[in-house]
Design an enzyme around this catalytic site. Structure first.
Site, short mmCIF file in Angstrom:
data_model
loop_
_atom_site.label_atom_id
_atom_site.label_comp_id
_atom_site.label_asym_id
_atom_site.label_seq_id
_atom_site.Cartn_x
_atom_site.Cartn_y
_atom_site.Cartn_z
CB SER A 111 -0.86 0.07 1.26
OG SER A 111 -1.72 -1.01 1.34
CG HIS A 133 -2.96 -2.42 -3.15
ND1 HIS A 133 -3.74 -1.81 -2.22
CD2 HIS A 133 -1.96 -3.01 -2.48
CE1 HIS A 133 -3.23 -2.03 -1.02
NE2 HIS A 133 -2.14 -2.75 -1.15
CG HIS A 185 -4.62 -7.51 0.29
ND1 HIS A 185 -4.56 -6.62 -0.77
CD2 HIS A 185 -3.55 -7.24 1.08
CE1 HIS A 185 -3.48 -5.85 -0.63
NE2 HIS A 185 -2.85 -6.20 0.48
CE1 TYR A 213 -7.95 -5.38 1.42
CE2 TYR A 213 -6.25 -6.13 2.94
CZ TYR A 213 -6.65 -5.31 1.91
OH TYR A 213 -5.78 -4.42 1.36
CD GLU A 214 -7.90 -7.02 -2.79
OE1 GLU A 214 -8.12 -6.29 -3.76
OE2 GLU A 214 -6.83 -7.63 -2.61
CB ALA A 257 1.21 -0.31 5.02
CG MET A 295 -4.87 -6.10 7.29
SD MET A 295 -6.29 -5.15 6.73
CE MET A 295 -6.59 -4.12 8.18
CB SER A 296 -0.12 -8.15 3.07
OG SER A 296 0.93 -7.32 3.50
CG ASN A 305 -1.49 2.67 11.42
OD1 ASN A 305 -1.14 2.14 10.35
ND2 ASN A 305 -2.06 1.99 12.38
CG HIS A 346 -6.78 2.37 2.91
ND1 HIS A 346 -5.76 1.46 3.16
CD2 HIS A 346 -6.85 2.46 1.56
CE1 HIS A 346 -5.26 1.03 2.02
NE2 HIS A 346 -5.91 1.63 1.03
#
Ligand code: HPA
Length: 270
Positions: free
Chosen positions: A29, A60, A82, A84-85, A112, A209-210, A233, A245
């Protein structure tokens, strides 16, 4: 899977041409800057490969770009699939399997991540010293692909030589490079404060998340790996505001100036 991968390899070689890539770089990201630095770039979108869907998250792109960087021929993966997609774990690791099939022996992952350890601050980089796979998934489930170890050893996911090259480059350029353990979760929601406390007790320094499934696949294929997180963050409950995001993308873009020389140093040494 094998026949599909073979077709994707052929198509990629045909479209990108040129010298075979030696090293793969996966950009996360807001970290896409490296492609602007490639000499003689050639690209192909994921969606142009037979049976490959387009990944769809802001920031992305979903493309492979080959070119020369830091004196080596590299294959850059801009964007990733991902969980989450809604993509399967096998889809998440398919680009890694493709890179192995293309003959790449080393792969650098960027991502990230949110800071759990108080030592980490937004904008700094973290060399991933180890990982915790909390996605409850594994891309290797199913038949083992050609060249894959069925039960890969994960006691040292990161390559010591590549890690040392990253540390050396950071020292030479005066770049702050922290080290820590990356916990990979499925997302897409950010964590609750209670989940962050749990992750901290587990020993995680950062969360994202990756990457964890991709590193497992790369190790199963015998590829040398290194993962570097951009801390975008403070994790939930550690900062004052809410997570967004947009903040992740903006901080990721700001850290690009520090990430590029480190990638160059690692690529030169790989
Ligand atoms: N949590 C999970 N994934 C992330 C975060 C976070 O705080 N920041 C960037 N990716």
């Amino acid at each position: 899977m094998t026949a599909g991968l073979d077709r994707a390899v052929e198509q990629l070689q045909e479209r990108l041409g040129g010298a075979p890539a030696e090293i793969g770089v996966v950009l996360g990201s807001g970290l896409g800057g490296l492609v602007d630095e490639l000499e003689h770039p050639a690209s192909i979108a994921f969606g142009e490969l037979p049976g490959w869907p387009l990944p769809g998250v802001l920031g992305h792109q979903g493309a492979f770009v080959s070119g020369r960087f830091a004196g080596r021929q590299v294959l850059v993966q801009c964007g990733r699939y991902h969980l989450y997609e809604g993509f399967s774990a096998a889809a998440v690791v398919r680009p890694v399997r493709l890179m192995a099939r293309l003959g790449l022996r080393a792969i650098l992952f960027t991502n990230a991540a949110g800071a759990i350890n108080r030592r980490l601050e937004p904008g700094c980089l973290m060399l991933v010293s180890d990982q915790i796979n909390l996605t409850a998934r594994n891309g290797l489930v199913g038949p083992a692909e050609m060249g894959e170890v069925r039960f890969p050893d994960m006691s040292a996911p990161g390559d010591p030589g590549l890690a040392e090259a990253a540390r050396r480059t950071a020292r030479e350029h005066g770049i702050r490079l922290e080290e820590g353990i990356y916990a990979g979760v499925a997302g897409p929601s950010y964590e609750t404060k209670a989940e962050i406390r749990m992750l901290e007790r587990m020993g995680a320094d950062a969360v994202g998340m990756s990457t964890v499934l991709e590193v497992i696949a790369a190790r199963a294929l015998g590829m040398r790996c290194l993962a570097i997180s951009t801390i975008t963050n403070l994790a939930a409950g550690l900062g004052s505001g809410r997570l967004s995001h947009r903040e992740v993308l903006e901080t990721g873009a700001r850290a690009r100036g520090a990430l590029l020389p480190i990638l160059a140093g690692v690529i030169t040494a790989a």
